[in-house]
Design a protein around this motif. Sequence first.
Motif, mmCIF file in Angstrom:
data_model
loop_
_atom_site.group_PDB
_atom_site.id
_atom_site.type_symbol
_atom_site.label_atom_id
_atom_site.label_comp_id
_atom_site.label_asym_id
_atom_site.label_seq_id
_atom_site.Cartn_x
_atom_site.Cartn_y
_atom_site.Cartn_z
ATOM 1 N N VAL A 108 18.851 30.429 -17.851
ATOM 2 C CA VAL A 108 17.522 30.340 -17.265
ATOM 3 C C VAL A 108 16.851 31.701 -17.175
ATOM 4 N N PHE A 109 17.615 32.751 -16.902
ATOM 5 C CA PHE A 109 17.023 34.084 -16.803
ATOM 6 C C PHE A 109 16.497 34.536 -18.161
ATOM 7 N N SER A 110 17.255 34.268 -19.234
ATOM 8 C CA SER A 110 16.796 34.627 -20.578
ATOM 9 C C SER A 110 15.533 33.862 -20.943
ATOM 10 N N ARG A 111 15.501 32.581 -20.618
ATOM 11 C CA ARG A 111 14.329 31.773 -20.947
ATOM 12 C C ARG A 111 13.094 32.252 -20.193
ATOM 13 N N ASP A 112 13.287 32.685 -18.962
ATOM 14 C CA ASP A 112 12.160 33.181 -18.184
ATOM 15 C C ASP A 112 11.592 34.469 -18.771
ATOM 16 N N ASN A 113 12.441 35.264 -19.419
ATOM 17 C CA ASN A 113 11.997 36.522 -20.003
ATOM 18 C C ASN A 113 11.507 36.365 -21.432
ATOM 19 N N ASN A 114 11.862 35.258 -22.076
ATOM 20 C CA ASN A 114 11.435 35.012 -23.455
ATOM 21 C C ASN A 114 11.366 33.503 -23.648
ATOM 22 N N SER A 115 10.177 32.952 -23.565
ATOM 23 C CA SER A 115 10.004 31.493 -23.582
ATOM 24 C C SER A 115 10.380 30.867 -24.918
ATOM 25 N N SER A 116 10.531 31.674 -25.967
ATOM 26 C CA SER A 116 10.888 31.113 -27.274
ATOM 27 C C SER A 116 12.371 30.773 -27.362
ATOM 28 N N LEU A 117 13.151 31.220 -26.392
ATOM 29 C CA LEU A 117 14.593 30.980 -26.420
ATOM 30 C C LEU A 117 14.903 29.615 -25.810
ATOM 31 N N THR A 118 15.604 28.787 -26.554
ATOM 32 C CA THR A 118 15.978 27.466 -26.050
ATOM 33 C C THR A 118 17.478 27.238 -26.185
ATOM 34 N N VAL A 119 17.963 27.235 -27.427
ATOM 35 C CA VAL A 119 19.378 26.991 -27.665
ATOM 36 C C VAL A 119 19.825 27.855 -28.835
ATOM 37 N N SER A 120 21.090 28.238 -28.834
ATOM 38 C CA SER A 120 21.621 29.100 -29.885
ATOM 39 C C SER A 120 21.664 28.375 -31.225
ATOM 40 N N GLU A 121 21.899 29.142 -32.271
ATOM 41 C CA GLU A 121 22.256 28.549 -33.552
ATOM 42 C C GLU A 121 23.651 27.934 -33.429
ATOM 43 N N ALA A 122 24.011 27.061 -34.361
ATOM 44 C CA ALA A 122 25.372 26.515 -34.355
ATOM 45 C C ALA A 122 26.358 27.664 -34.567
ATOM 46 N N HIS A 123 27.393 27.710 -33.743
ATOM 47 C CA HIS A 123 28.318 28.842 -33.789
ATOM 48 C C HIS A 123 29.752 28.388 -33.563
ATOM 49 N N PRO A 124 30.723 29.158 -34.017
ATOM 50 C CA PRO A 124 32.117 28.888 -33.658
ATOM 51 C C PRO A 124 32.349 29.259 -32.199
ATOM 52 N N ILE A 125 33.397 28.737 -31.621
ATOM 53 C CA ILE A 125 33.820 29.159 -30.283
ATOM 54 C C ILE A 125 34.857 30.272 -30.384
ATOM 55 N N LEU A 126 35.765 30.176 -31.341
ATOM 56 C CA LEU A 126 36.749 31.227 -31.551
ATOM 57 C C LEU A 126 36.308 32.119 -32.705
ATOM 58 N N LEU A 127 36.405 33.423 -32.503
ATOM 59 C CA LEU A 127 36.036 34.395 -33.515
ATOM 60 C C LEU A 127 37.121 35.460 -33.618
#
Length: 335
Positions: free
Chosen positions: A211-230
């Motif tokens: 929520v803090f990121s979205r409040d600072n940049n309204s274009s942010l909604t959800v990440s790209e598809a990503h692995p969990i383990l790297l």
Amino acid sequence: MQPFYELSDAERDELAAVLGAVRENPYEDYPVFSRAVAAVVERGAVPEFFTKVTGEIRAERESGRSDAHVLRNCPMDPEVPELDHDDPLADKYAKKKTFVGETLLELFGQLTGTPLLAYDTRFNGDFFTDVVAINRYSGKQTGFSDGELVFHNDRTAHPVRADFISLLGMRCPEGDYIYTGFVGGRSLLTHLTDEEQEILRKPYFITPFDVFSRDNNSSLTVSEAHPILLRQHSIRYLDTHTTVAPDSPPEAKDALLALKNALVRADKTRHRILTGDLFSFANQDGLHSRDKVEINDPVRARERWLLKTYAFRDEAAAERHADRWIDGVRGRVGD
């Protein structure tokens, strides 16, 4: 969690004198401030004990012996102001006139070889931020709430994420028991089969922006598809938020459930940060949480204030993101 090293009062005062001699303001011009701290190192003014301790921490990280370390009885600013919970950042700018805590964290980063990271859209691009309760985030899943936090990486949804986080206890009420939990990636892997790990290494998962990121940049909604383990044992995960991406195969959901079970079973460390504690731990090679074990005075507990830095693993990790630097400031990235 036992401190890795506890400074004697004499050591604390010796280091405080060195830190206090740096007069540059990190919030006005971070590069100038960082160079001033580097000059302290270059002229050999850092007390020998601190150089030795930070060298040992660096060696433990590189060898894989430990990803979490606490230094106790660290130098503090002569005055630690109380911050307004409507706008603590503006209040800090107005009230905090010395930068001993910031200089300590910058020096720690330089001596451990972990360059600092900042986000241009958060806290005016500051490299030193505050973990403090902000009224409008009360009850929300963000570090700036007054509530608990599930196991997570900071900035899970973002493409540039810190390798290490350091927290300096500026004000930690003694009568309330708030712990920072940590679970290492190596521990999690011991509770996952090879097949589950293979699925978790595929880009089958998504994480909503906080929520803090979205409040600072309204274009942010959800990440790209990503692995969990790297990599070998790094993890990109926000419990109760990271989920299976649309069109992922059924086994992705099974692997995610296996990870949730592993998180319950894995060995964990918990540390109660005291005033003057510097707690530094891996952000990508582990997960951390906030646990409110016993709150005896909710109003007093909200005064808890941790000064925080993000850092890259090493110089090479920082340079991989050089094309993202904002306004030419090394380490400051956009979203």
